[in-house]
Motif scaffolding. Sequence first.
Motif, PDB file in Angstrom:
ATOM      1  N   PHE A 128       0.853  -1.188   0.000  1.00 32.73           N
ATOM      2  CA  PHE A 128       0.000   0.000   0.000  1.00 32.73           C
ATOM      3  C   PHE A 128       0.884   1.231   0.000  1.00 32.73           C
ATOM      4  CE2 PHE A 128      -2.971   2.733   2.813  1.00 32.73           C
ATOM      5  CZ  PHE A 128      -3.457   3.392   1.708  1.00 32.73           C
ATOM      6  N   ASN A 129       0.708   2.092  -1.003  1.00 29.93           N
ATOM      7  CA  ASN A 129       1.553   3.270  -1.162  1.00 29.93           C
ATOM      8  C   ASN A 129       1.117   4.362  -0.190  1.00 29.93           C
ATOM      9  OD1 ASN A 129       3.446   5.066  -2.144  1.00 29.93           O
ATOM     10  ND2 ASN A 129       2.287   5.585  -3.984  1.00 29.93           N
ATOM     11  N   TRP A 130       1.615   4.236   1.036  1.00 26.10           N
ATOM     12  CA  TRP A 130       1.253   5.157   2.116  1.00 26.10           C
ATOM     13  C   TRP A 130       2.463   5.335   3.015  1.00 26.10           C
ATOM     14  CZ3 TRP A 130      -0.695   3.443   7.339  1.00 26.10           C
ATOM     15  CH2 TRP A 130      -1.093   4.544   8.131  1.00 26.10           C
ATOM     16  N   ASP A 131       2.740   6.579   3.394  1.00 18.05           N
ATOM     17  CA  ASP A 131       3.939   6.855   4.181  1.00 18.05           C
ATOM     18  C   ASP A 131       3.770   6.571   5.671  1.00 18.05           C
ATOM     19  OD1 ASP A 131       2.319   8.925   5.025  1.00 18.05           O
ATOM     20  OD2 ASP A 131       3.510  10.517   4.105  1.00 18.05           O
ATOM     21  N   GLY A 132       2.590   6.154   6.092  1.00 11.37           N
ATOM     22  CA  GLY A 132       2.348   5.868   7.496  1.00 11.37           C
ATOM     23  C   GLY A 132       2.027   7.087   8.326  1.00 11.37           C
ATOM     24  N   GLN A 133       2.040   8.271   7.708  1.00  9.82           N
ATOM     25  CA  GLN A 133       1.811   9.513   8.437  1.00  9.82           C
ATOM     26  C   GLN A 133       0.553  10.255   7.976  1.00  9.82           C
ATOM     27  OE1 GLN A 133       3.741  10.314  11.033  1.00  9.82           O
ATOM     28  NE2 GLN A 133       4.953   8.459  10.658  1.00  9.82           N
ATOM     29  N   ARG A 134       0.343  10.318   6.676  1.00 12.34           N
ATOM     30  CA  ARG A 134      -0.800  11.073   6.174  1.00 12.34           C
ATOM     31  C   ARG A 134      -2.117  10.449   6.631  1.00 12.34           C
ATOM     32  NH1 ARG A 134      -0.395  11.552  -0.096  1.00 12.34           N
ATOM     33  NH2 ARG A 134       0.829   9.645   0.114  1.00 12.34           N
ATOM     34  N   PRO A 135      -3.120  11.271   6.960  1.00 10.93           N
ATOM     35  CA  PRO A 135      -4.429  10.735   7.343  1.00 10.93           C
ATOM     36  C   PRO A 135      -5.037   9.930   6.201  1.00 10.93           C
ATOM     37  CG  PRO A 135      -4.247  13.078   7.876  1.00 10.93           C
ATOM     38  CD  PRO A 135      -3.067  12.739   7.021  1.00 10.93           C
ATOM     39  N   LEU A 136      -5.897   9.000   6.559  1.00 12.06           N
ATOM     40  CA  LEU A 136      -6.533   8.125   5.578  1.00 12.06           C
ATOM     41  C   LEU A 136      -8.035   8.380   5.529  1.00 12.06           C
ATOM     42  CD1 LEU A 136      -4.674   4.821   6.514  1.00 12.06           C
ATOM     43  CD2 LEU A 136      -4.181   6.305   4.555  1.00 12.06           C
ATOM     44  N   ARG A 137      -8.612   8.146   4.368  1.00 15.76           N
ATOM     45  CA  ARG A 137     -10.047   8.287   4.176  1.00 15.76           C
ATOM     46  C   ARG A 137     -10.601   7.017   3.547  1.00 15.76           C
ATOM     47  NH1 ARG A 137      -9.053  11.823   7.026  1.00 15.76           N
ATOM     48  NH2 ARG A 137      -9.655  14.034   6.952  1.00 15.76           N
ATOM     49  N   LEU A 138     -11.796   6.638   3.991  1.00 15.64           N
ATOM     50  CA  LEU A 138     -12.500   5.476   3.458  1.00 15.64           C
ATOM     51  C   LEU A 138     -13.585   5.955   2.511  1.00 15.64           C
ATOM     52  CD1 LEU A 138     -13.185   2.383   3.576  1.00 15.64           C
ATOM     53  CD2 LEU A 138     -14.784   2.966   5.422  1.00 15.64           C
ATOM     54  N   THR A 139     -13.621   5.392   1.306  1.00 20.48           N
ATOM     55  CA  THR A 139     -14.612   5.793   0.323  1.00 20.48           C
ATOM     56  C   THR A 139     -15.044   4.582  -0.491  1.00 20.48           C
ATOM     57  OG1 THR A 139     -15.062   7.334  -1.503  1.00 20.48           O
ATOM     58  CG2 THR A 139     -12.876   6.336  -1.429  1.00 20.48           C
ATOM     59  N   ALA A 140     -16.194   4.665  -1.119  1.00 22.96           N
ATOM     60  CA  ALA A 140     -16.663   3.584  -1.983  1.00 22.96           C
ATOM     61  C   ALA A 140     -15.811   3.530  -3.249  1.00 22.96           C
ATOM     62  CB  ALA A 140     -18.133   3.790  -2.330  1.00 22.96           C
ATOM     63  N   PHE A 141     -15.741   2.364  -3.868  1.00 21.14           N
ATOM     64  CA  PHE A 141     -14.986   2.187  -5.101  1.00 21.14           C
ATOM     65  C   PHE A 141     -15.971   2.070  -6.256  1.00 21.14           C
ATOM     66  CE2 PHE A 141     -12.916  -0.600  -8.262  1.00 21.14           C
ATOM     67  CZ  PHE A 141     -11.808   0.174  -8.555  1.00 21.14           C
ATOM     68  N   ASP A 142     -15.805   2.920  -7.252  1.00 23.00           N
ATOM     69  CA  ASP A 142     -16.720   2.970  -8.396  1.00 23.00           C
ATOM     70  C   ASP A 142     -16.282   1.952  -9.449  1.00 23.00           C
ATOM     71  OD1 ASP A 142     -18.418   3.540 -10.467  1.00 23.00           O
ATOM     72  OD2 ASP A 142     -18.155   5.712 -10.363  1.00 23.00           O
ATOM     73  N   ARG A 143     -16.897   0.788  -9.426  1.00 20.80           N
ATOM     74  CA  ARG A 143     -16.515  -0.266 -10.363  1.00 20.80           C
ATOM     75  C   ARG A 143     -16.908   0.072 -11.793  1.00 20.80           C
ATOM     76  NH1 ARG A 143     -16.964  -6.241  -7.761  1.00 20.80           N
ATOM     77  NH2 ARG A 143     -16.285  -6.675  -9.874  1.00 20.80           N
ATOM     78  N   ALA A 144     -17.870   0.957 -11.979  1.00 23.66           N
ATOM     79  CA  ALA A 144     -18.337   1.282 -13.329  1.00 23.66           C
ATOM     80  C   ALA A 144     -17.424   2.270 -14.040  1.00 23.66           C
ATOM     81  CB  ALA A 144     -19.754   1.839 -13.263  1.00 23.66           C
ATOM     82  N   ARG A 145     -16.714   3.113 -13.279  1.00 29.77           N
ATOM     83  CA  ARG A 145     -15.944   4.188 -13.899  1.00 29.77           C
ATOM     84  C   ARG A 145     -14.452   4.159 -13.589  1.00 29.77           C
ATOM     85  NH1 ARG A 145     -20.757   6.387 -12.151  1.00 29.77           N
ATOM     86  NH2 ARG A 145     -22.062   7.349 -13.771  1.00 29.77           N
ATOM     87  N   ASP A 146     -14.051   3.532 -12.528  1.00 27.54           N
ATOM     88  CA  ASP A 146     -12.639   3.581 -12.147  1.00 27.54           C
ATOM     89  C   ASP A 146     -11.797   2.741 -13.106  1.00 27.54           C
ATOM     90  OD1 ASP A 146     -10.099   3.145 -10.666  1.00 27.54           O
ATOM     91  OD2 ASP A 146     -11.160   4.210  -9.069  1.00 27.54           O
ATOM     92  N   PRO A 147     -10.753   3.309 -13.701  1.00 29.30           N
ATOM     93  CA  PRO A 147      -9.933   2.555 -14.656  1.00 29.30           C
ATOM     94  C   PRO A 147      -9.124   1.420 -14.023  1.00 29.30           C
ATOM     95  CG  PRO A 147      -8.933   4.693 -14.191  1.00 29.30           C
ATOM     96  CD  PRO A 147     -10.293   4.708 -13.561  1.00 29.30           C
TER      97      PRO A 147
END
Length: 210
Positions: free
Chosen positions: A160-179
């Motif tokens: 997971f490309n995360w530095d361990g410091q920045r805050p995280l957000r949870l969101t739905a994943f758009d299967r119809a539009r996300d490439p």
Amino acid sequence: MAIFDVLIAFRHWSESLSANATRAFELKVFSALPPARLYLAGNKAICSFFGDSDNRDGSNVRHYETSVLGGLGFYVNDAFDQLWDSSETITLTEHWYTPLRVDWPEGTSPDLEPDRRVGYAVADGGLFLSDQQLLFDLGQTANTGRIDVPVRLRRRVVGFNWDGQRPLRLTAFDRARDPRVAAVTAAMNAKYGSEGRVRRSLLEIRPVPR
């Protein structure tokens, strides 16, 4: 794919164990191969050492016979211990589920559980979750005007490309539009098996942009 199939088989097998047997069984998963293997046969030990270009199935390496109490045996055991204790080595349960805490915003139902344990996969550096109840609960925040909610991971997830410091957000994943849908679906299917006719409920955890 073969590794994931083996882990799925281990999962089914471990679920068939009795409570006493489960407490005595532990399996860990790591992405690195050990520098050597140790095969035990009575009081004898067969050691196989691997170079970068060696065939890792053990068919094209030299084998050395030694004792489990000899220096070579201690070396191999120490190499495995280092991998076993590594912060990037996870248990089989942690391979299937990652714990997280959702900071539900004010105005949502007080019955929404903050602490969750959900299925997950990593694809293209992103962290994706598969949990129908969590997706449903996220939808309950619509009346607050939020399309995402703060979330905290209980542990780091390799890949997971995360530095361990920045805050995280949870969101739905758009299967119809996300490439990225093909990569995410393939990662989930490889880890948990084909979703079949009923598609998985997918979410994503994203670091807050700088």
